[in-house]
Design a protein around this motif. Sequence first.
Motif, mmCIF file in Angstrom:
data_model
loop_
_atom_site.group_PDB
_atom_site.id
_atom_site.type_symbol
_atom_site.label_atom_id
_atom_site.label_comp_id
_atom_site.label_asym_id
_atom_site.label_seq_id
_atom_site.Cartn_x
_atom_site.Cartn_y
_atom_site.Cartn_z
ATOM 1 N N GLY A 163 0.828 -1.215 0.000
ATOM 2 C CA GLY A 163 0.000 0.000 0.000
ATOM 3 C C GLY A 163 0.855 1.255 0.000
ATOM 4 O O GLY A 163 0.553 2.225 -0.702
ATOM 5 N N LEU A 164 1.922 1.253 0.796
ATOM 6 C CA LEU A 164 2.831 2.396 0.836
ATOM 7 C C LEU A 164 3.541 2.556 -0.509
ATOM 8 O O LEU A 164 3.680 3.671 -1.021
ATOM 9 C CB LEU A 164 3.845 2.228 1.970
ATOM 10 C CG LEU A 164 4.813 3.382 2.198
ATOM 11 C CD1 LEU A 164 4.069 4.687 2.471
ATOM 12 C CD2 LEU A 164 5.757 3.059 3.355
ATOM 13 N N ARG A 165 3.959 1.466 -1.097
ATOM 14 C CA ARG A 165 4.606 1.517 -2.416
ATOM 15 C C ARG A 165 3.651 2.103 -3.464
ATOM 16 O O ARG A 165 4.056 2.892 -4.320
ATOM 17 C CB ARG A 165 5.068 0.125 -2.842
ATOM 18 C CG ARG A 165 6.269 -0.383 -2.093
ATOM 19 C CD ARG A 165 6.717 -1.751 -2.631
ATOM 20 N NE ARG A 165 7.756 -2.317 -1.805
ATOM 21 C CZ ARG A 165 7.569 -3.260 -0.883
ATOM 22 N NH1 ARG A 165 6.356 -3.771 -0.685
ATOM 23 N NH2 ARG A 165 8.587 -3.717 -0.170
ATOM 24 N N GLN A 166 2.377 1.719 -3.404
ATOM 25 C CA GLN A 166 1.387 2.260 -4.338
ATOM 26 C C GLN A 166 1.212 3.770 -4.135
ATOM 27 O O GLN A 166 1.098 4.523 -5.102
ATOM 28 C CB GLN A 166 0.049 1.543 -4.176
ATOM 29 C CG GLN A 166 0.065 0.130 -4.692
ATOM 30 C CD GLN A 166 -1.219 -0.618 -4.366
ATOM 31 O OE1 GLN A 166 -2.101 -0.131 -3.671
ATOM 32 N NE2 GLN A 166 -1.321 -1.843 -4.878
ATOM 33 N N MET A 167 1.196 4.187 -2.891
ATOM 34 C CA MET A 167 1.078 5.609 -2.584
ATOM 35 C C MET A 167 2.293 6.370 -3.120
ATOM 36 O O MET A 167 2.169 7.432 -3.717
ATOM 37 C CB MET A 167 0.940 5.823 -1.076
ATOM 38 C CG MET A 167 0.681 7.266 -0.683
ATOM 39 S SD MET A 167 0.474 7.459 1.097
ATOM 40 C CE MET A 167 2.174 7.292 1.630
#
Length: 187
Positions: A163-167
Amino acid sequence: MLISKFSGINLKDQVMDMEKKYEITFPDPYKVFLCKYNGGDTPNTKFKIGKISSDIRGFYGIGDVRYSLDSIDLEEWLNVKIFPIACDSFGNYIVIGLSKDSMGKIYFWDHEEENHLVYLAEDMQSFLKSCKSEKISEDATKSIEEREAAMIARGRGEYITDGLRQMWQAEIDKYRNMVQEKVIIDL
């Protein structure tokens, strides 16, 4: 104020076509702004004038751009002799007056209080001078790998998630090709 202008071809002709189509005349400073920048993204830009304080997400441009005048029902605005020139993150508009008494004056249109206009500035140049921008952070364009390495170096590697990588990727995509420049309106 800093802007990442939208591209456009034959903008002077397109502005004249818009004036002819809607039977309006834009104030010269706004025409110059549209022809030079065609609107644009304005990340990290804020203003505070009197009791009104907000950000500016972007200025509207003509054609296939992120904030396009083509996506707005301009007839509705023109019925009350105002024209949307920018928007904030909360759904409010910055508008320019087009009537004899308000020509070129800048107002804040609060979407929660429809038709509620608050005077901001006498003209486009005065409004732009009141806007303060910060440059896009170099961190906003760092790769995912660079961000991961920095978090691991700070002992925070366990917080890295998909999720952080997507953000991060969304932020990288947003800012990767933005080039900010100072807005200058030469009349």
